[in-house]
Design an enzyme around this catalytic site. Structure first.
Site, PDB file in Angstrom:
ATOM      1  N   HIS A 131      54.362  -9.549 -16.523  1.00 36.03           N
ATOM      2  CA  HIS A 131      55.021  -9.094 -15.292  1.00 36.03           C
ATOM      3  C   HIS A 131      54.332  -7.887 -14.663  1.00 36.03           C
ATOM      4  O   HIS A 131      54.141  -7.808 -13.460  1.00 36.03           O
ATOM      5  CB  HIS A 131      56.479  -8.739 -15.597  1.00 36.03           C
ATOM      6  CG  HIS A 131      57.431  -9.619 -14.902  1.00 36.03           C
ATOM      7  ND1 HIS A 131      57.676 -10.906 -15.307  1.00 36.03           N
ATOM      8  CD2 HIS A 131      58.187  -9.429 -13.800  1.00 36.03           C
ATOM      9  CE1 HIS A 131      58.538 -11.463 -14.507  1.00 36.03           C
ATOM     10  NE2 HIS A 131      58.862 -10.595 -13.567  1.00 36.03           N
ATOM     11  N   SER A 171      59.686  -2.320  -7.682  1.00 36.31           N
ATOM     12  CA  SER A 171      58.418  -2.106  -6.979  1.00 36.31           C
ATOM     13  C   SER A 171      57.953  -3.348  -6.222  1.00 36.31           C
ATOM     14  O   SER A 171      57.258  -3.242  -5.209  1.00 36.31           O
ATOM     15  CB  SER A 171      57.333  -1.687  -7.975  1.00 36.31           C
ATOM     16  OG  SER A 171      57.658  -0.436  -8.514  1.00 36.31           O
ATOM     17  N   TRP A 172      58.320  -4.509  -6.738  1.00 36.67           N
ATOM     18  CA  TRP A 172      57.957  -5.755  -6.037  1.00 36.67           C
ATOM     19  C   TRP A 172      58.465  -5.730  -4.598  1.00 36.67           C
ATOM     20  O   TRP A 172      57.818  -6.255  -3.687  1.00 36.67           O
ATOM     21  CB  TRP A 172      58.568  -6.946  -6.795  1.00 36.67           C
ATOM     22  CG  TRP A 172      58.357  -8.272  -6.181  1.00 36.67           C
ATOM     23  CD1 TRP A 172      59.212  -8.936  -5.345  1.00 36.67           C
ATOM     24  CD2 TRP A 172      57.227  -9.131  -6.334  1.00 36.67           C
ATOM     25  NE1 TRP A 172      58.691 -10.140  -4.978  1.00 36.67           N
ATOM     26  CE2 TRP A 172      57.473 -10.289  -5.586  1.00 36.67           C
ATOM     27  CE3 TRP A 172      56.040  -9.019  -7.071  1.00 36.67           C
ATOM     28  CZ2 TRP A 172      56.565 -11.342  -5.509  1.00 36.67           C
ATOM     29  CZ3 TRP A 172      55.137 -10.071  -7.004  1.00 36.67           C
ATOM     30  CH2 TRP A 172      55.402 -11.211  -6.229  1.00 36.67           C
ATOM     31  N   GLU A 173      59.637  -5.125  -4.393  1.00 35.42           N
ATOM     32  CA  GLU A 173      60.268  -5.107  -3.071  1.00 35.42           C
ATOM     33  C   GLU A 173      59.747  -3.967  -2.180  1.00 35.42           C
ATOM     34  O   GLU A 173      60.151  -3.860  -1.010  1.00 35.42           O
ATOM     35  CB  GLU A 173      61.794  -4.974  -3.216  1.00 35.42           C
ATOM     36  CG  GLU A 173      62.509  -6.239  -3.655  1.00 35.42           C
ATOM     37  CD  GLU A 173      62.352  -6.568  -5.146  1.00 35.42           C
ATOM     38  OE1 GLU A 173      62.175  -5.622  -5.941  1.00 35.42           O
ATOM     39  OE2 GLU A 173      62.365  -7.761  -5.508  1.00 35.42           O
ATOM     40  N   TRP A 221      64.003   1.031 -10.346  1.00 32.75           N
ATOM     41  CA  TRP A 221      63.639   0.914 -11.770  1.00 32.75           C
ATOM     42  C   TRP A 221      63.083   2.247 -12.280  1.00 32.75           C
ATOM     43  O   TRP A 221      62.367   2.936 -11.548  1.00 32.75           O
ATOM     44  CB  TRP A 221      62.557  -0.158 -11.946  1.00 32.75           C
ATOM     45  CG  TRP A 221      63.093  -1.545 -12.216  1.00 32.75           C
ATOM     46  CD1 TRP A 221      63.819  -2.311 -11.360  1.00 32.75           C
ATOM     47  CD2 TRP A 221      62.933  -2.308 -13.409  1.00 32.75           C
ATOM     48  NE1 TRP A 221      64.122  -3.511 -11.938  1.00 32.75           N
ATOM     49  CE2 TRP A 221      63.574  -3.544 -13.213  1.00 32.75           C
ATOM     50  CE3 TRP A 221      62.302  -2.082 -14.632  1.00 32.75           C
ATOM     51  CZ2 TRP A 221      63.614  -4.542 -14.173  1.00 32.75           C
ATOM     52  CZ3 TRP A 221      62.338  -3.078 -15.596  1.00 32.75           C
ATOM     53  CH2 TRP A 221      62.992  -4.292 -15.367  1.00 32.75           C
ATOM     54  N   LEU A 253      50.408   5.143  -1.123  1.00 30.78           N
ATOM     55  CA  LEU A 253      50.607   4.454  -2.399  1.00 30.78           C
ATOM     56  C   LEU A 253      51.250   5.415  -3.400  1.00 30.78           C
ATOM     57  O   LEU A 253      50.586   6.286  -3.964  1.00 30.78           O
ATOM     58  CB  LEU A 253      49.263   3.958  -2.946  1.00 30.78           C
ATOM     59  CG  LEU A 253      49.303   3.299  -4.329  1.00 30.78           C
ATOM     60  CD1 LEU A 253      50.175   2.062  -4.342  1.00 30.78           C
ATOM     61  CD2 LEU A 253      47.893   2.953  -4.787  1.00 30.78           C
TER      62      LEU A 253
HETATM   63  N1  RBF Z   1      60.193  -2.903 -11.221  1.00 33.75           N
HETATM   64  C1  RBF Z   1      59.677  -1.662 -11.264  1.00 33.75           C
HETATM   65  O1  RBF Z   1      59.700  -0.947 -10.249  1.00 33.75           O
HETATM   66  N2  RBF Z   1      59.107  -1.171 -12.406  1.00 33.75           N
HETATM   67  C2  RBF Z   1      59.022  -1.901 -13.556  1.00 33.75           C
HETATM   68  O2  RBF Z   1      58.520  -1.407 -14.572  1.00 33.75           O
HETATM   69  C3  RBF Z   1      59.536  -3.234 -13.526  1.00 33.75           C
HETATM   70  N3  RBF Z   1      59.424  -4.010 -14.615  1.00 33.75           N
HETATM   71  C4  RBF Z   1      59.915  -5.281 -14.566  1.00 33.75           C
HETATM   72  C5  RBF Z   1      59.822  -6.099 -15.701  1.00 33.75           C
HETATM   73  C6  RBF Z   1      60.342  -7.387 -15.681  1.00 33.75           C
HETATM   74  C7  RBF Z   1      60.219  -8.229 -16.889  1.00 33.75           C
HETATM   75  C8  RBF Z   1      60.996  -7.851 -14.506  1.00 33.75           C
HETATM   76  C9  RBF Z   1      61.600  -9.244 -14.496  1.00 33.75           C
HETATM   77  C10 RBF Z   1      61.092  -7.049 -13.391  1.00 33.75           C
HETATM   78  C11 RBF Z   1      60.570  -5.767 -13.405  1.00 33.75           C
HETATM   79  N4  RBF Z   1      60.684  -4.949 -12.287  1.00 33.75           N
HETATM   80  C12 RBF Z   1      60.146  -3.689 -12.320  1.00 33.75           C
HETATM   81  C13 RBF Z   1      61.467  -5.367 -11.098  1.00 33.75           C
HETATM   82  C14 RBF Z   1      60.637  -6.054 -10.024  1.00 33.75           C
HETATM   83  O3  RBF Z   1      59.850  -5.079  -9.335  1.00 33.75           O
HETATM   84  C15 RBF Z   1      61.565  -6.752  -8.995  1.00 33.75           C
HETATM   85  O4  RBF Z   1      62.508  -5.837  -8.497  1.00 33.75           O
HETATM   86  C16 RBF Z   1      62.296  -7.940  -9.592  1.00 33.75           C
HETATM   87  O5  RBF Z   1      61.404  -8.827 -10.215  1.00 33.75           O
HETATM   88  C17 RBF Z   1      63.077  -8.709  -8.498  1.00 33.75           C
HETATM   89  O6  RBF Z   1      62.196  -9.224  -7.508  1.00 33.75           O
END
Ligand code: RBF
Length: 172
Positions: free
Chosen positions: A101, A66-68, A32, A126
């Protein structure tokens, strides 16, 4: 002594890293916000090489967001002997949107990375920017915008990974 302007920021990193030529460092980055991520990853790689880590010893992997990052970093930390690392940098950029989120992902991803530090007894750096808007992200990736040149925090993360890897391996 009079202080003008901001005093915030890291002290200069050490300039010599004996033993860095033997280190293997992982970088796991989110996909992202690619422009910012590409600059941060490049900054981290540049510092790792400057510190003496051989280019072939830098393993770069990507994850969707980033979640992953904790799972991606864990995969490298638990890697086979071929894929083993002495430290890993988790790089992402979370930009606040209009829903909750941002808060959830920031909280979980940062806690996840800290947990890996302690569980694996190997440094997990980090490298997640948690910014309120795109301009803040561009500044912290050293790209800059609106006349603010910024500073690439990826460079600091590369040096932090080397310093901490040497510390945990007992070389410093
Ligand atoms: N991942 C990022 O690394 N940076 C972001 O700014 C970011 N914003 C997100 C906003 C929304 C509404 C969603 C649904 C996901 C976002 N994600 C972002 C992705 C998230 O880290 C992850 O990959 C997904 O939710 C799939 O598990």
């Amino acid at each position: 002594m009079s202080i003008t302007g901001s005093i915030k920021g890291p002290a200069p990193a050490p300039t010599s890293f004996p033993g860095a030529n033997k280190l293997r460092i992982g970088i796991v980055h989110a996909r992202w916000n690619k422009q910012i991520i590409d600059a941060l990853v490049a900054g981290a790689v540049q510092s790792l090489e400057k510190a003496g880590v051989p280019t072939d010893n830098i393993k770069i992997r990507s994850v969707p967001g980033s979640w992953e990052l904790p799972t991606g970093c864990q995969t490298l930390l638990a890697g086979s002997s071929d894929d083993e690392v002495d430290a890993v940098i988790g790089i992402g950029c979370l930009i606040k949107g209009s829903t909750m989120h941002f808060e959830y992902i920031c909280d979980c991803a940062t806690h996840g990375l800290m947990r890996l530090n302690l569980d694996y007894q190997k440094p997990v750096i980090l490298g997640i920017l948690t910014v309120l808007n795109e301009d803040q992200g561009l500044e912290r990736a050293g790209i800059g915008r609106n006349g603010q040149p910024g500073h690439n925090h990826g460079e600091d993360w590369g040096f932090a990974a080397v310093e901490m890897a040497l510390m945990t391996k007992g070389n410093q």
